[in-house]
Scaffold this motif. Structure first.
Motif, mmCIF file in Angstrom:
data_model
loop_
_atom_site.group_PDB
_atom_site.id
_atom_site.type_symbol
_atom_site.label_atom_id
_atom_site.label_comp_id
_atom_site.label_asym_id
_atom_site.label_seq_id
_atom_site.Cartn_x
_atom_site.Cartn_y
_atom_site.Cartn_z
ATOM 1 N N ARG A 44 19.540 34.989 -58.984
ATOM 2 C CA ARG A 44 18.265 34.430 -58.541
ATOM 3 C C ARG A 44 18.236 32.914 -58.758
ATOM 4 N NH1 ARG A 44 13.631 37.608 -58.212
ATOM 5 N NH2 ARG A 44 12.444 36.051 -59.388
ATOM 6 N N LEU A 86 9.797 36.087 -44.491
ATOM 7 C CA LEU A 86 8.742 36.764 -45.239
ATOM 8 C C LEU A 86 9.266 38.018 -45.931
ATOM 9 C CD1 LEU A 86 5.741 36.438 -42.742
ATOM 10 C CD2 LEU A 86 6.113 35.161 -44.871
ATOM 11 N N PHE A 87 10.098 38.783 -45.237
ATOM 12 C CA PHE A 87 10.680 39.983 -45.840
ATOM 13 C C PHE A 87 11.612 39.598 -46.986
ATOM 14 C CE2 PHE A 87 13.898 43.421 -45.987
ATOM 15 C CZ PHE A 87 13.050 44.468 -46.334
ATOM 16 N N ALA A 89 11.352 36.901 -48.885
ATOM 17 C CA ALA A 89 10.513 36.472 -50.011
ATOM 18 C C ALA A 89 9.966 37.674 -50.767
ATOM 19 C CB ALA A 89 9.373 35.595 -49.506
ATOM 20 N N LEU A 90 9.547 38.712 -50.036
ATOM 21 C CA LEU A 90 9.056 39.932 -50.662
ATOM 22 C C LEU A 90 10.157 40.599 -51.474
ATOM 23 C CD1 LEU A 90 6.645 41.909 -50.881
ATOM 24 C CD2 LEU A 90 7.583 43.098 -48.884
ATOM 25 N N PHE A 91 11.365 40.605 -50.934
ATOM 26 C CA PHE A 91 12.507 41.187 -51.637
ATOM 27 C C PHE A 91 12.778 40.438 -52.939
ATOM 28 C CE2 PHE A 91 17.079 41.145 -52.524
ATOM 29 C CZ PHE A 91 17.341 42.503 -52.607
ATOM 30 N N ALA A 93 10.711 38.730 -54.704
ATOM 31 C CA ALA A 93 9.609 38.882 -55.651
ATOM 32 C C ALA A 93 9.778 40.112 -56.529
ATOM 33 C CB ALA A 93 8.284 38.958 -54.896
ATOM 34 N N PHE A 94 10.477 41.136 -56.033
ATOM 35 C CA PHE A 94 10.608 42.389 -56.771
ATOM 36 C C PHE A 94 12.030 42.679 -57.240
ATOM 37 C CE2 PHE A 94 6.822 42.933 -54.142
ATOM 38 C CZ PHE A 94 5.910 43.393 -55.082
ATOM 39 N N PHE A 142 16.176 36.461 -43.164
ATOM 40 C CA PHE A 142 16.303 37.211 -44.416
ATOM 41 C C PHE A 142 17.442 36.680 -45.273
ATOM 42 C CE2 PHE A 142 18.185 40.659 -46.899
ATOM 43 C CZ PHE A 142 17.091 41.061 -47.657
ATOM 44 N N LYS A 183 11.020 27.273 -47.129
ATOM 45 C CA LYS A 183 11.401 28.111 -48.264
ATOM 46 C C LYS A 183 11.082 27.457 -49.601
ATOM 47 C CE LYS A 183 15.673 29.349 -48.052
ATOM 48 N NZ LYS A 183 17.108 29.206 -47.711
ATOM 49 N N VAL A 186 7.989 28.467 -51.513
ATOM 50 C CA VAL A 186 8.076 29.894 -51.831
ATOM 51 C C VAL A 186 8.914 30.104 -53.086
ATOM 52 C CG1 VAL A 186 8.842 32.157 -51.014
ATOM 53 C CG2 VAL A 186 7.805 30.542 -49.407
ATOM 54 N N LEU A 190 7.962 31.483 -56.832
ATOM 55 C CA LEU A 190 8.638 32.621 -57.448
ATOM 56 C C LEU A 190 9.320 32.254 -58.763
ATOM 57 C CD1 LEU A 190 10.270 34.234 -54.267
ATOM 58 C CD2 LEU A 190 8.340 35.134 -55.596
#
Length: 245
Positions: A44, A86-87, A89-91, A93-94, A142, A183, A186, A190
């Protein structure tokens, strides 16, 4: 991060230089940098650290090729790219490091597979259709969000459209400059871009500049096919390393 061994810093500096070369000469070559950064920093953290260096490279790419972009191509890709970002960024985040690292490796191997497949098929108008544009755009969004590895996807798209060299480089320059700036907030939100990350980037920024200037010089002097083979081999090695537990 600043306590890395000298040989690790040397490899990171080489990876940073490759970032510069990829921006002004060989889009997609930065997949090597993705593998090196993810190997020596946490997966990360490497995403945040590499983004700053990519933006530095974007500045040099725009200075060299900003007038050669094909804007209809960028507009056509935009909706799918936004969805992919967006997908991604969601990935992020988790996902934790244990998941992000192998995903980066799989993405890099996928990029090599795309390249090899493309070179064994005709390069006609296959990518001009809506479905193919959506596929390349979303995958590019992505991969660039999760691993800063969207270069090979966009390279394959532009190659399939028979894009002339300068138009190729100009379109890629604007594409990644815009996407990387989007990005940035974002990744800050995060928590992937921190003061230690910026300190690492401060050390590695000069090699990016050197690589960008060298890339601009090398275009007329280097055989593209040979360099592409080297990039593929090193990318496979880097991706395989990331997939090892």
């Amino acid at each position: 991060m600043l306590d890395l061994a000298p040989w690790a810093w040397m490899l990171l500096a080489l990876a940073a230089a490759i970032v510069g070369v990829s921006k002004t000469a060989l889009p997609g070559a930065s997949t090597i940098s993705v593998a090196v950064f993810a190997a020596f920093l946490s997966a990360r953290t490497s995403t945040g650290a590499l983004l700053i260096l990519l933006i530095i490279g974007d500045v040099f790419a725009l200075l060299a090729y900003r007038r050669h972009a094909h804007w209809p191509t960028l507009v056509r890709l935009a909706p799918a790219v936004v969805a992919g970002v967006l997908f991604g960024a969601l990935f992020l985040a988790f996902a934790d490091n244990t998941l992000v690292k192998p995903v980066i490796g799989i993405i890099l191997l996928g990029m090599v597979a795309f390249t090899l497949w493309q070179r064994r098929t005709s390069r006609g108008a296959a990518c001009t259709g809506l479905a193919m544009t959506a596929g390349y755009g979303s995958l590019g969004g992505f991969t660039t969000m999760v691993a800063n590895a969207g270069g090979p996807v966009m390279s394959m798209y532009l190659l399939a459209m028979r894009t002339p060299v300068k138009v190729f480089l100009g379109t890629a320059a604007w594409f990644f400059a815009i996407v990387n700036i989007v990005k940035l907030p974002v990744l800050v939100g995060l928590g992937l871009i921190t003061v230690p990350v910026l300190m690492v980037d401060a050390v590695l920024a000069p090699p990016v500049v050197v690589g960008a200037l060298f890339g601009r010089w090398m275009i007329p002097h280097v055989q593209q096919a040979l360099f592409d083979r080297i990039v593929m081999i090193l990318t496979v090695v880097g991706a395989a390393y990331l997939l090892v537990p």
